[in-house]
Design a protein around this motif. Structure first.
Motif, PDB file in Angstrom:
ATOM      1  N   GLU A 225       0.824  -1.215   0.000  1.00  0.00           N
ATOM      2  CA  GLU A 225       0.000   0.000   0.000  1.00  0.00           C
ATOM      3  C   GLU A 225       0.854   1.260   0.000  1.00  0.00           C
ATOM      4  O   GLU A 225       0.356   2.357   0.220  1.00  0.00           O
ATOM      5  N   SER A 226       2.155   1.100  -0.257  1.00  0.00           N
ATOM      6  CA  SER A 226       3.049   2.260  -0.289  1.00  0.00           C
ATOM      7  C   SER A 226       2.956   2.951  -1.651  1.00  0.00           C
ATOM      8  O   SER A 226       2.379   2.412  -2.600  1.00  0.00           O
ATOM      9  N   VAL A 227       3.545   4.127  -1.746  1.00  0.00           N
ATOM     10  CA  VAL A 227       3.450   4.914  -2.967  1.00  0.00           C
ATOM     11  C   VAL A 227       4.755   5.670  -3.197  1.00  0.00           C
ATOM     12  O   VAL A 227       5.468   6.008  -2.243  1.00  0.00           O
ATOM     13  N   THR A 228       5.060   5.923  -4.461  1.00  0.00           N
ATOM     14  CA  THR A 228       6.211   6.751  -4.820  1.00  0.00           C
ATOM     15  C   THR A 228       5.745   8.194  -4.939  1.00  0.00           C
ATOM     16  O   THR A 228       4.727   8.476  -5.605  1.00  0.00           O
ATOM     17  N   VAL A 229       6.444   9.113  -4.285  1.00  0.00           N
ATOM     18  CA  VAL A 229       6.035  10.522  -4.273  1.00  0.00           C
ATOM     19  C   VAL A 229       7.103  11.385  -4.921  1.00  0.00           C
ATOM     20  O   VAL A 229       8.228  10.953  -5.178  1.00  0.00           O
ATOM     21  N   ALA A 230       6.730  12.646  -5.175  1.00  0.00           N
ATOM     22  CA  ALA A 230       7.633  13.584  -5.836  1.00  0.00           C
ATOM     23  C   ALA A 230       8.778  13.985  -4.920  1.00  0.00           C
ATOM     24  O   ALA A 230       8.742  13.745  -3.702  1.00  0.00           O
ATOM     25  N   GLU A 231       9.787  14.586  -5.510  1.00  0.00           N
ATOM     26  CA  GLU A 231      10.937  15.031  -4.737  1.00  0.00           C
ATOM     27  C   GLU A 231      10.516  16.079  -3.709  1.00  0.00           C
ATOM     28  O   GLU A 231       9.491  16.731  -3.835  1.00  0.00           O
ATOM     29  N   ASN A 232      11.352  16.231  -2.669  1.00  0.00           N
ATOM     30  CA  ASN A 232      11.118  17.165  -1.561  1.00  0.00           C
ATOM     31  C   ASN A 232       9.981  16.729  -0.636  1.00  0.00           C
ATOM     32  O   ASN A 232       9.523  17.514   0.194  1.00  0.00           O
ATOM     33  N   GLN A 233       9.517  15.470  -0.800  1.00  0.00           N
ATOM     34  CA  GLN A 233       8.530  14.911   0.126  1.00  0.00           C
ATOM     35  C   GLN A 233       9.258  14.031   1.145  1.00  0.00           C
ATOM     36  O   GLN A 233      10.335  13.503   0.884  1.00  0.00           O
ATOM     37  N   PRO A 234       8.672  13.867   2.338  1.00  0.00           N
ATOM     38  CA  PRO A 234       9.319  12.990   3.327  1.00  0.00           C
ATOM     39  C   PRO A 234       9.262  11.530   2.904  1.00  0.00           C
ATOM     40  O   PRO A 234       8.361  11.116   2.166  1.00  0.00           O
ATOM     41  N   THR A 235      10.235  10.764   3.362  1.00  0.00           N
ATOM     42  CA  THR A 235      10.289   9.325   3.092  1.00  0.00           C
ATOM     43  C   THR A 235      10.015   8.560   4.378  1.00  0.00           C
ATOM     44  O   THR A 235      10.608   8.863   5.418  1.00  0.00           O
ATOM     45  N   PHE A 236       9.106   7.622   4.323  1.00  0.00           N
ATOM     46  CA  PHE A 236       8.897   6.712   5.458  1.00  0.00           C
ATOM     47  C   PHE A 236       8.275   5.425   4.933  1.00  0.00           C
ATOM     48  O   PHE A 236       7.417   5.447   4.051  1.00  0.00           O
ATOM     49  N   ILE A 237       8.779   4.328   5.429  1.00  0.00           N
ATOM     50  CA  ILE A 237       8.261   3.015   5.040  1.00  0.00           C
ATOM     51  C   ILE A 237       8.025   2.193   6.304  1.00  0.00           C
ATOM     52  O   ILE A 237       8.852   2.183   7.214  1.00  0.00           O
ATOM     53  N   ASN A 238       6.894   1.543   6.346  1.00  0.00           N
ATOM     54  CA  ASN A 238       6.565   0.688   7.486  1.00  0.00           C
ATOM     55  C   ASN A 238       6.132  -0.677   6.967  1.00  0.00           C
ATOM     56  O   ASN A 238       5.273  -0.771   6.098  1.00  0.00           O
ATOM     57  N   VAL A 239       6.764  -1.729   7.457  1.00  0.00           N
ATOM     58  CA  VAL A 239       6.394  -3.091   7.067  1.00  0.00           C
ATOM     59  C   VAL A 239       5.845  -3.799   8.297  1.00  0.00           C
ATOM     60  O   VAL A 239       6.515  -3.861   9.339  1.00  0.00           O
ATOM     61  N   THR A 240       4.644  -4.315   8.198  1.00  0.00           N
ATOM     62  CA  THR A 240       4.011  -4.988   9.323  1.00  0.00           C
ATOM     63  C   THR A 240       3.585  -6.389   8.934  1.00  0.00           C
ATOM     64  O   THR A 240       3.402  -6.698   7.751  1.00  0.00           O
ATOM     65  N   ARG A 241       3.465  -7.242   9.934  1.00  0.00           N
ATOM     66  CA  ARG A 241       2.990  -8.602   9.730  1.00  0.00           C
ATOM     67  C   ARG A 241       1.719  -8.801  10.522  1.00  0.00           C
ATOM     68  O   ARG A 241       1.662  -8.425  11.699  1.00  0.00           O
ATOM     69  N   ASP A 242       0.694  -9.344   9.901  1.00  0.00           N
ATOM     70  CA  ASP A 242      -0.557  -9.510  10.632  1.00  0.00           C
ATOM     71  C   ASP A 242      -0.436 -10.646  11.655  1.00  0.00           C
ATOM     72  O   ASP A 242       0.520 -11.416  11.654  1.00  0.00           O
ATOM     73  N   LEU A 243      -1.424 -10.738  12.507  1.00  0.00           N
ATOM     74  CA  LEU A 243      -1.368 -11.716  13.591  1.00  0.00           C
ATOM     75  C   LEU A 243      -1.418 -13.157  13.091  1.00  0.00           C
ATOM     76  O   LEU A 243      -1.017 -14.074  13.797  1.00  0.00           O
ATOM     77  N   LYS A 244      -1.896 -13.369  11.895  1.00  0.00           N
ATOM     78  CA  LYS A 244      -1.977 -14.721  11.347  1.00  0.00           C
ATOM     79  C   LYS A 244      -0.633 -15.193  10.806  1.00  0.00           C
ATOM     80  O   LYS A 244      -0.488 -16.375  10.530  1.00  0.00           O
ATOM     81  N   THR A 247       1.342 -12.745   6.125  1.00  0.00           N
ATOM     82  CA  THR A 247       0.963 -11.608   5.289  1.00  0.00           C
ATOM     83  C   THR A 247       1.766 -10.386   5.713  1.00  0.00           C
ATOM     84  O   THR A 247       1.755 -10.005   6.881  1.00  0.00           O
ATOM     85  N   LEU A 248       2.465  -9.804   4.755  1.00  0.00           N
ATOM     86  CA  LEU A 248       3.228  -8.579   4.995  1.00  0.00           C
ATOM     87  C   LEU A 248       2.475  -7.404   4.388  1.00  0.00           C
ATOM     88  O   LEU A 248       2.020  -7.475   3.247  1.00  0.00           O
ATOM     89  N   ARG A 249       2.379  -6.330   5.149  1.00  0.00           N
ATOM     90  CA  ARG A 249       1.734  -5.117   4.655  1.00  0.00           C
ATOM     91  C   ARG A 249       2.778  -3.998   4.613  1.00  0.00           C
ATOM     92  O   ARG A 249       3.428  -3.716   5.618  1.00  0.00           O
ATOM     93  N   ILE A 250       2.944  -3.404   3.446  1.00  0.00           N
ATOM     94  CA  ILE A 250       3.913  -2.320   3.271  1.00  0.00           C
ATOM     95  C   ILE A 250       3.153  -1.017   3.117  1.00  0.00           C
ATOM     96  O   ILE A 250       2.294  -0.888   2.233  1.00  0.00           O
ATOM     97  N   GLN A 251       3.458  -0.057   3.954  1.00  0.00           N
ATOM     98  CA  GLN A 251       2.805   1.244   3.915  1.00  0.00           C
ATOM     99  C   GLN A 251       3.855   2.342   3.966  1.00  0.00           C
ATOM    100  O   GLN A 251       4.983   2.116   4.417  1.00  0.00           O
ATOM    101  N   GLY A 252       3.487   3.526   3.524  1.00  0.00           N
ATOM    102  CA  GLY A 252       4.405   4.654   3.558  1.00  0.00           C
ATOM    103  C   GLY A 252       4.684   5.189   2.169  1.00  0.00           C
ATOM    104  O   GLY A 252       3.915   4.957   1.223  1.00  0.00           O
ATOM    105  N   GLN A 253       5.808   5.910   2.033  1.00  0.00           N
ATOM    106  CA  GLN A 253       6.128   6.517   0.750  1.00  0.00           C
ATOM    107  C   GLN A 253       7.630   6.647   0.569  1.00  0.00           C
ATOM    108  O   GLN A 253       8.378   6.827   1.529  1.00  0.00           O
ATOM    109  N   LEU A 254       8.063   6.514  -0.696  1.00  0.00           N
ATOM    110  CA  LEU A 254       9.447   6.713  -1.084  1.00  0.00           C
ATOM    111  C   LEU A 254       9.509   7.800  -2.146  1.00  0.00           C
ATOM    112  O   LEU A 254       8.656   7.859  -3.035  1.00  0.00           O
ATOM    113  N   VAL A 255      10.535   8.619  -2.064  1.00  0.00           N
ATOM    114  CA  VAL A 255      10.708   9.708  -3.022  1.00  0.00           C
ATOM    115  C   VAL A 255      11.234   9.142  -4.336  1.00  0.00           C
ATOM    116  O   VAL A 255      12.119   8.271  -4.351  1.00  0.00           O
ATOM    117  N   VAL A 256      10.691   9.633  -5.437  1.00  0.00           N
ATOM    118  CA  VAL A 256      11.114   9.186  -6.760  1.00  0.00           C
ATOM    119  C   VAL A 256      12.625   9.389  -6.935  1.00  0.00           C
ATOM    120  O   VAL A 256      13.188  10.363  -6.453  1.00  0.00           O
TER     121      VAL A 256
END
Length: 489
Positions: A225-244, A247-256
């Protein structure tokens, strides 16, 4: 080169945060040096100077435990609640590694063996080596090939040597989802973690996930569920694992056009992970494997066909303390189980803890001064007094393994978890100490070679603080700088 993003930038979503830093521990963040000029302080003035730091209003709600002694005697230069219990975090490793050196010896090595266990059957027996990597699998494969092994009908992982849970029941959920809380078993490989990269794509598109191990990718469902964003935006990535679990869930954003982010995750089933990697290594050398399985009972083995050994304990202890490696500490604890007769249904960790207690007691450490449930300090059920830590440091200074033990500790301003602390202060290079830290806990214990006073041993633990760890660390560092400036008056 790939970017490593600080945990401070991660957001906690539905699951639990996992580390995106591939190394077990990074050196702690540099703080402004408490003291950059050289001065002296008389031992009689130490108490007032330390109290001036501890009694600052910012620490009014925190619990401080501390004790300082000359290395040459048990005279106390300063003491505050030194006999009371505190959560020690990774300073607990001082107890585990001391007992390991005393009981196992500096030349002890873990051995991993491959046995013939029948017609076309190979059994891999692991004994908890935390240093085993793909390189050792290649070495085992080479030996098997030299012994004429051309195919394997059944590859069995004998995972029975280390008994008990692969993670301690009291470890927190967020810990066992991170590389520093990787599982411990008989057949550890690559520290029981695997890696992947997350690469930015064009703006608006999800970053691409690249696995270092294609086979491992088949074990997981990834929801990106993460997204690539334009330059000068903050970068943050979070990877979580559900209780089962898988399943890995990726959230956050990386700068192009930014560097890829490295993600390090603990494996779910370490013995199965070991088999997948070993099977792949054998196949690469044209040794096909028809079937694999993990044995929960000891396999009846015949001839040993191949083996690899770990580096000596002197090097393993250095990895444990310099880099504060939890997996190594837990493996050493379980290795101590061989020093007592087996008891039915007793786990290797429990047996190891009994050996730790007996060993430290024999060394003069008060057995009532600590209560451990693991070997790394990751559990919040661990309790240690500052006095117990200093008794251990004092005893090890008189041990035949004294030089190895001391060399295993980070050097102020130079190595490991102290690399970025004490730089440009009188404490740089003359302090060797074990760090400890988790939410609400900051600790430091070790040795100071005060040039105008002589060697000093200290233990400082701070609990129940709401202050940022950097604030508490800076205060602790100020106190240690004072110890470096001690002189006889």
């Amino acid at each position: 080169m790939p970017k490593r993003i600080s945990l401070g930038f991660l957001l906690l979503f539905l699951g639990t945060q996992v580390s995106i830093i591939p190394k077990p521990v990074q050196a702690q963040t540099q703080v402004v040096p408490a003291e950059t000029t050289t001065k002296s302080i008389c031992s009689a003035q130490l108490g007032a100077s330390v109290d001036a730091v501890i009694n600052r209003p910012v620490f009014s709600r925190a619990r401080w435990g501390m004790i300082v002694q000359p290395l040459s005697s048990t005279q106390t230069l300063y003491s505050r609640d030194a006999q009371k219990y505190f959560t020690p975090a990774s300073t607990a490793k001082l107890l585990t590694t001391a007992a390991a050196l005393q009981q196992l010896g500096t030349d002890f090595r873990f051995r991993t063996s491959v046995y013939r266990a029948g017609d076309g059957v190979l059994s891999v027996v692991g004994r908890g080596d935390p240093s085993l990597t793909d390189a050792q699998l290649a070495a085992l494969t080479k030996q098997l090939k030299e012994k004429g092994i051309r195919s394997v009908n059944q590859l069995v992982a004998d995972d029975t040597y280390v008994r008990g849970d692969i993670v301690h029941p009291s470890w927190q959920w967020e810990d066992i989802q991170s590389d520093y809380g990787a599982p411990i078993n008989s057949l550890i490989l690559n520290q029981n973690v695997f890696n992947m990269k997350i690469l930015p794509q064009s703006v608006g598109n999800p970053p691409k996930v690249i696995w270092s191990d294609i086979i491992e990718a088949t074990q997981w469902q990834v929801i990106n569920e993460s997204v690539t964003v334009a330059e000068n935006q903050p970068t943050f990535i979070n990877v979580t694992r559900d209780l089962k679990g898988q399943t890995l869930r990726i959230q956050g954003q990386l700068v192009v056009n930014s560097e890829p982010t490295l993600v390090s995750l603990p494996v779910l089933s370490p013995a199965e992970y070991f088999l997948r990697r070993f099977r792949s290594t054998l196949l690469a050398e044209k040794i096909p494997v028809v079937q694999t399985f993990v044995s929960s009972t000891q396999v009846k083995n015949e001839e040993e066909l191949a083996n690899v050994e770990s580096p000596p304990l002197s090097e393993l202890v250095a990895q444990t303390n310099v880099n504060s490696n939890n997996l190594f500490a837990e493996s050493l604890l379980r290795a101590l189980a061989i020093k007592k007769p087996p008891v039915e249904n007793q786990t290797s960790a429990s047996a190891g803890l009994e050996v730790v207690k007996a060993t430290l007691t024999q060394m003069g450490v008060d057995p009532a001064g600590y209560s451990l449930v693991d070997g790394s300090g990751l559990s919040r059920k661990d309790l240690v007094s500052p006095e117990a830590l200093i008794q251990t440091l004092q005893a090890m200074a008189k041990s035949p393994a004294a030089s190895v033990y001391r060399a295993s500790l980070p050097v102020a301003g130079r190595t490991g978890t102290l690399k970025n602390r004490f730089q440009n202060t009188p404490a740089q290079d003359i302090v060797q100490a074990k760090t400890g830290g988790m939410s609400g806990v900051v600790a430091l214990a070790g040795y100071v070679n005060a040039p105008r006073y002589g060697p000093v041993v200290f233990s400082i633990i701070v609990n129940q603080t709401e202050q940022p760890a950097s604030v508490v660390r800076q205060a602790i560092d100020e106190i240690v700088v004072l110890l470096a400036q001690l002189q006889n008056c």
